[in-house]
Design a protein around this motif. Structure first.
Motif, PDB file in Angstrom:
ATOM      1  N   ARG A 160       0.857  -1.180   0.000  1.00 13.47           N
ATOM      2  CA  ARG A 160       0.000   0.000   0.000  1.00 13.47           C
ATOM      3  C   ARG A 160       0.897   1.235   0.000  1.00 13.47           C
ATOM      4  O   ARG A 160       1.990   1.200   0.555  1.00 13.47           O
ATOM      5  N   GLY A 181      -3.330   3.606   9.810  1.00 16.26           N
ATOM      6  CA  GLY A 181      -3.277   2.332   9.105  1.00 16.26           C
ATOM      7  C   GLY A 181      -4.608   1.889   8.538  1.00 16.26           C
ATOM      8  O   GLY A 181      -4.661   0.999   7.685  1.00 16.26           O
ATOM      9  N   GLU A 182      -5.707   2.495   8.998  1.00 13.25           N
ATOM     10  CA  GLU A 182      -7.040   2.082   8.553  1.00 13.25           C
ATOM     11  C   GLU A 182      -7.441   2.712   7.221  1.00 13.25           C
ATOM     12  O   GLU A 182      -8.430   2.289   6.615  1.00 13.25           O
ATOM     13  N   ARG A 217       9.764   1.497   3.624  1.00 14.55           N
ATOM     14  CA  ARG A 217       8.609   1.197   4.462  1.00 14.55           C
ATOM     15  C   ARG A 217       8.432   2.310   5.491  1.00 14.55           C
ATOM     16  O   ARG A 217       9.375   2.716   6.164  1.00 14.55           O
ATOM     17  N   LYS A 247       5.984   4.256  12.287  1.00 14.61           N
ATOM     18  CA  LYS A 247       5.342   5.214  13.177  1.00 14.61           C
ATOM     19  C   LYS A 247       6.351   6.269  13.626  1.00 14.61           C
ATOM     20  O   LYS A 247       7.451   5.952  14.060  1.00 14.61           O
ATOM     21  N   PHE A 261       1.018   4.798  12.370  1.00 13.55           N
ATOM     22  CA  PHE A 261       0.682   3.374  12.286  1.00 13.55           C
ATOM     23  C   PHE A 261       1.945   2.517  12.337  1.00 13.55           C
ATOM     24  O   PHE A 261       3.046   2.996  12.063  1.00 13.55           O
ATOM     25  N   ASP A 262       1.763   1.269  12.718  1.00 11.73           N
ATOM     26  CA  ASP A 262       2.812   0.242  12.667  1.00 11.73           C
ATOM     27  C   ASP A 262       2.355  -0.835  11.697  1.00 11.73           C
ATOM     28  O   ASP A 262       1.686  -1.798  12.089  1.00 11.73           O
ATOM     29  N   GLU A 263       2.665  -0.669  10.438  1.00 13.17           N
ATOM     30  CA  GLU A 263       2.297  -1.629   9.402  1.00 13.17           C
ATOM     31  C   GLU A 263       3.560  -2.032   8.650  1.00 13.17           C
ATOM     32  O   GLU A 263       4.509  -1.251   8.534  1.00 13.17           O
ATOM     33  N   ASP A 264       3.547  -3.240   8.087  1.00 14.67           N
ATOM     34  CA  ASP A 264       4.757  -3.703   7.410  1.00 14.67           C
ATOM     35  C   ASP A 264       4.652  -3.657   5.887  1.00 14.67           C
ATOM     36  O   ASP A 264       5.544  -4.141   5.182  1.00 14.67           O
ATOM     37  N   ASP A 265       3.568  -3.065   5.356  1.00 17.38           N
ATOM     38  CA  ASP A 265       3.392  -3.081   3.892  1.00 17.38           C
ATOM     39  C   ASP A 265       3.027  -1.719   3.324  1.00 17.38           C
ATOM     40  O   ASP A 265       2.464  -1.627   2.243  1.00 17.38           O
ATOM     41  N   ILE A 266       3.335  -0.647   4.028  1.00 17.22           N
ATOM     42  CA  ILE A 266       2.980   0.689   3.538  1.00 17.22           C
ATOM     43  C   ILE A 266       4.244   1.491   3.228  1.00 17.22           C
ATOM     44  O   ILE A 266       5.103   1.671   4.100  1.00 17.22           O
TER      45      ILE A 266
END
Length: 421
Positions: free
Chosen positions: A50, A69-70, A87, A90, A113-118
């Motif tokens: 993303r 993240g939403e 990547r 946060k 956010f803490d996401e691994d695909d953004i």
């Protein structure tokens, strides 16, 4: 509002004096910038990710400059190496390095956010802060006049303004203590939320009035019993040519698209008007743009535009009062069906190559309801315009006050104390 006991010169004209205990620091000393080179493509053999894009930052600017993240970010692909390198984490910030307007330059949004695909697109840049800063203070660190004006002053380009990496590194920001950062965030979050709420309610009332008017128009369009009459039998095409005098002052007008009204150009002498021919406007005229009617450029001339002039590229219509009311005709042209007629009678591909064929338009049939139904629509049009005249200056003031408040607090012109939060 309270102030601090002592101040010092920040060394930056936009920031001015800051509290003696605070620090004024260049962004390049506080963190580092990077660009990704990731575009809007999806390629076989790459990883689905993303991507935070330019439009995500513009959308967040309206209220809260935070990316969560939403959100429904764009789906693209990239290589594993680029994902690992770009990547978002946060605490990162993403900024706008180029724009068609000065106002957007340098605008920053906080990654929350803490996401691994953004990842982030090549249209924006990432800023990683090295020094300890309270997480939510970052959303105020850059987004105020004292910093954004620094970006505007140093941009390059005409159609599109661009900020170089060296400019980003040399922009100065102000750092209070961590404790004061937390207090500032608590205070500003509370105050800006209150201001945003007033703005939102004011804008919502305008939208509700518009929706009510469009609903009445929809009722007309869906009624098969309402008679349809050719426009040429309902309106007069008006010409009021000016007798140009070189030493007389004239005020030309232009028109916004999508029915958003008329604007005035700076007044000028008749000798400076150029080669175009012009017509006088009178309050109550219905004005159609000869170039951009397909974009919804249609307006009613207000009292403020009376005796202004429009070029020959505008068409002036006046309704025959017994059968039609101007406000109803304007409302019809701003409906989907009305816009369809304007679009169909503006042949061509794009922009100035799509002039309105006014003779063909006048041969089109439009629905003409009973005068009582037109009066009901007229009342809503007048009520909406009246409220907009009150609401627009109010919204403008609130937005300016919000920015001034943020700038004054973040640069220490106003001291936030416990009793204020």
């Amino acid at each position: 509002m309270k102030t601090y006991n002592s101040y010092k010169d920040s060394g930056n004209e936009w920031i001015g004096e800051i509290p003696s205990e605070w620090e004024c620091i260049r962004l390049g000393m506080l963190g580092s910038f990077s660009s990704s080179g990731i575009d809007k493509k999806s390629n076989d053999g790459e990883i689905d990710v993303r991507m935070v894009n330019y439009t995500d930052l513009i959308q967040s600017r309206r209220y809260n400059p935070i990316q969560t993240g939403e959100k429904n970010y764009m789906s693209v692909t990239t290589t594993l190496s680029k994902l690992n390198e770009h990547r978002l984490e946060k605490g990162d910030m993403v900024l706008i390095p180029s724009s068609e307007t000065h106002e957007d330059l340098g605008y920053a949004s906080l990654i929350d956010f803490d996401e691994d695909d953004i990842v982030y697109s090549y249209h924006i840049i990432r800023y990683k802060i090295k020094k300890p800063i309270f997480h939510y203070f970052k959303k105020y660190l850059i987004n105020h006049h004292s910093v954004l004006n620094q970006f505007s002053l140093q941009c390059k380009g005409t159609t599109r303004k661009i900020i170089g990496r060296d400019v980003f590194n040399n922009i100065k920001v102000v750092l209070p203590s961590i404790l004061e950062q937390e207090q500032i965030v608590t205070f500003l979050d509370k105050k800006t939320t209150q201001i945003d709420s007033i703005i939102e309610k004011t804008q919502k009332k305008i939208e509700l009035l518009k929706e009510k008017r469009l609903k009445l128009i929809e009722n007309v369009l869906l009624n098969p019993n309402i008679k349809k009459i050719k426009l040429k039998h309902l309106v007069n095409l008006i010409k009021r040519p000016i007798q140009r005098k070189e030493d007389k002052i004239y005020t030309k007008i232009g028109m916004y698209n999508w029915g958003r009204g008329i604007f005035k150009y700076p007044s000028e002498m008749g000798s400076d008007l150029g080669d175009s021919s012009f017509n006088y406007l009178k309050e109550g005229d219905l004005l159609l743009s000869g170039q951009f009617s397909w974009e919804g450029s249609v307006s009613i001339v207000e009292k403020e535009e009376n005796n202004c002039i429009s070029s020959h590229r505008f068409h002036i219509l006046n309704v025959k009062k017994k059968e039609l009311i101007n406000e109803y005709l304007w409302s019809y042209f701003t409906s989907q069906e009305g816009h369809f007629l304007l679009n169909e009678n503006s042949p061509g591909s794009a922009g100035r190559n799509r002039p309105l064929n006014i003779e063909n338009l006048l041969r089109e049939k439009i629905p003409v309801p009973e005068i009582e139904a037109q009066i009901e629509i007229q009342k809503l049009v007048i009520a909406t315009k009246k409220y907009e005249k009150y609401a627009k200056p109010k919204i403008k003031f609130l937005k300016e006050f919000k920015q001034s408040l943020i700038s004054s607090v973040v640069t220490g012109k106003i001291k936030v104390t416990k009793d204020m939060i």
